[in-house]
Design a protein around this motif. Structure first.
Motif, PDB file in Angstrom:
ATOM      1  N   UNK A  27       0.798  -1.399  -0.029  1.00 52.37           N
ATOM      2  CA  UNK A  27      -0.018  -0.013   0.106  1.00 52.37           C
ATOM      3  C   UNK A  27       0.836   1.145  -0.082  1.00 52.37           C
ATOM      4  N   UNK A  28       1.748   1.222   0.864  1.00 55.29           N
ATOM      5  CA  UNK A  28       2.741   2.463   0.965  1.00 55.29           C
ATOM      6  C   UNK A  28       3.508   2.439  -0.265  1.00 55.29           C
ATOM      7  N   UNK A  29       4.085   1.316  -0.861  1.00 53.29           N
ATOM      8  CA  UNK A  29       4.635   1.335  -2.163  1.00 53.29           C
ATOM      9  C   UNK A  29       3.993   2.013  -3.307  1.00 53.29           C
ATOM     10  N   UNK A  30       2.683   1.690  -3.332  1.00 51.99           N
ATOM     11  CA  UNK A  30       1.645   2.185  -4.159  1.00 51.99           C
ATOM     12  C   UNK A  30       1.473   3.547  -4.114  1.00 51.99           C
ATOM     13  N   UNK A  31       1.243   4.148  -3.078  1.00 55.09           N
ATOM     14  CA  UNK A  31       1.099   5.322  -2.763  1.00 55.09           C
ATOM     15  C   UNK A  31       2.362   6.171  -3.280  1.00 55.09           C
ATOM     16  N   UNK A  32       3.545   5.887  -2.828  1.00 46.76           N
ATOM     17  CA  UNK A  32       4.633   6.687  -3.303  1.00 46.76           C
ATOM     18  C   UNK A  32       5.165   6.571  -4.815  1.00 46.76           C
ATOM     19  N   UNK A  33       4.664   5.445  -5.346  1.00 48.15           N
ATOM     20  CA  UNK A  33       5.009   5.213  -6.763  1.00 48.15           C
ATOM     21  C   UNK A  33       3.984   6.294  -7.742  1.00 48.15           C
ATOM     22  N   UNK A  39       2.518  12.011 -10.736  1.00 41.99           N
ATOM     23  CA  UNK A  39       2.124  13.353 -10.247  1.00 41.99           C
ATOM     24  C   UNK A  39       3.309  14.162 -10.319  1.00 41.99           C
ATOM     25  N   UNK A  40       4.500  13.744  -9.786  1.00 42.12           N
ATOM     26  CA  UNK A  40       5.811  14.537  -9.941  1.00 42.12           C
ATOM     27  C   UNK A  40       6.780  14.218  -9.083  1.00 42.12           C
ATOM     28  N   UNK A  41       8.161  14.342  -9.415  1.00 41.13           N
ATOM     29  CA  UNK A  41       9.338  13.922  -8.666  1.00 41.13           C
ATOM     30  C   UNK A  41       9.264  14.684  -7.380  1.00 41.13           C
ATOM     31  N   UNK A  42       8.820  15.955  -7.186  1.00 47.89           N
ATOM     32  CA  UNK A  42       8.859  16.686  -6.184  1.00 47.89           C
ATOM     33  C   UNK A  42       7.950  16.138  -5.004  1.00 47.89           C
ATOM     34  N   UNK A  43       7.118  15.330  -5.246  1.00 52.78           N
ATOM     35  CA  UNK A  43       6.266  14.799  -4.001  1.00 52.78           C
ATOM     36  C   UNK A  43       7.058  13.691  -3.225  1.00 52.78           C
ATOM     37  N   UNK A  44       8.191  13.121  -3.846  1.00 53.26           N
ATOM     38  CA  UNK A  44       8.961  12.002  -3.260  1.00 53.26           C
ATOM     39  C   UNK A  44       9.311  12.455  -1.753  1.00 53.26           C
ATOM     40  N   UNK A  49       2.886  13.601   1.910  1.00 49.35           N
ATOM     41  CA  UNK A  49       2.813  12.194   1.363  1.00 49.35           C
ATOM     42  C   UNK A  49       3.092  11.217   2.456  1.00 49.35           C
ATOM     43  N   UNK A  50       4.199  11.365   3.099  1.00 49.76           N
ATOM     44  CA  UNK A  50       4.520  10.455   4.274  1.00 49.76           C
ATOM     45  C   UNK A  50       3.402  10.363   5.239  1.00 49.76           C
TER      46      UNK A  50
END
Length: 285
Positions: A27-33, A39-44, A49-50
């Protein structure tokens, strides 16, 4: 000291098993991907998001606990080796963990937005209702879990407000694949469900008609993905062939031949592999 350490270790292992730790990681993996690639690399590295991911995982973990709490007797028939509540964790502690995790998931959402608070409150209520009664009804329980799984992807878009067509496509992918997997799990758990009066699709309609429903869902799913892709995303057809249609064809073939509990167990696991392939494919979008 050694005995206390062993008991603590057993308790932690049981808690991880009860909350389906592997599924929580997915689930966490899916949300981060979803955030990073759709959406954009800035979200990582975004703390929001965390927080979203942790709150979602907590509520999912609470959902697994309350589901097992209500299903102890059924699980002793279907999957006795996986029973934790009553063996290693008492029913009282199980309810306590459920309440604490659900509450923390809602409180964390307060740091993000009221819309996400509403989503989390709705999810907690629906997971309890599902565990208490909805899962014993034909199709309704399957639909509930599928909707919540799709929602776990969509909330990432809700956090950032991008209204991304790709996020919607992947949320629908999660919805349909979970719906198929939940129905297959009902076919796998037919004996225990029937013993305790559940009215799942395989019990009400029989195996052959239930398979026909799954074939129909897979057809609708494939058509929906193609239409949405044509209208909004326009990704190459080869992309869907490798990551979706070939695995679905293999799923169709194995389901056609399946007639034993071990066959449906394999199909359930394969659905999870398709889900992982779909999530991983976000990196190539």
């Amino acid at each position: 000291m050694a005995q206390e350490s062993s008991q603590t270790s057993t308790f932690i292992e049981s808690l991880l098993k009860l909350t389906r730790f592997g599924n929580l990681v997915i689930i966490g993996f899916a949300q981060y991907f979803t955030a990073r690639f759709l959406i954009g690399p800035h979200t990582f590295t975004d703390i929001r998001l965390f927080i979203l991911s942790v709150s979602t995982v907590m509520i999912a973990a609470a959902g697994y606990i309350i589901n097992d709490y209500y299903d102890v007797k059924i699980d002793y028939i279907n999957k006795p080796e996986r029973v934790v509540i009553g063996k290693h964790i008492t029913r009282r502690y199980a309810i306590l963990f459920h309440v604490v995790l659900s509450s923390l998931g809602i409180v964390l959402a307060l740091l993000l937005s009221w819309r996400l608070v509403a989503v989390n409150v709705f999810s907690v209520f629906l997971l309890w209702w599902y565990s208490n009664s909805l899962k014993r009804l034909p199709f309704v329980g399957n639909l509930t879990v599928a909707m919540l799984t799709g929602l776990s992807i969509y909330v990432v878009d809700l956090l950032y407000g991008t209204h991304s067509a790709l996020v919607i496509i992947y949320a629908l992918f999660a919805f349909f694949m979970t719906l198929v997997r939940e129905i297959i799990k009902d076919m796998e758990d037919l004996k225990g469900d029937n013993t305790f009066g559940c009215k799942t699709l395989p019990i009400v309609l029989g195996m052959r008609k239930t398979k026909m429903i799954i074939y129909g869902i897979l057809a609708v799913f494939s058509a929906t993905v193609l239409v949405l892709n044509q209208l909004y995303a326009a990704l190459p057809f080869q992309y869907y062939t490798v990551f979706l249609f070939l695995p679905l064809l293999w799923l169709f073939y194995r389901l056609l031949r399946a007639d034993m509990k071990k066959d449906f167990s394999w199909l359930s696991a394969f659905c999870k592999i398709i889900m992982l392939l779909g999530i991983s494919s976000m990196a190539f979008v």
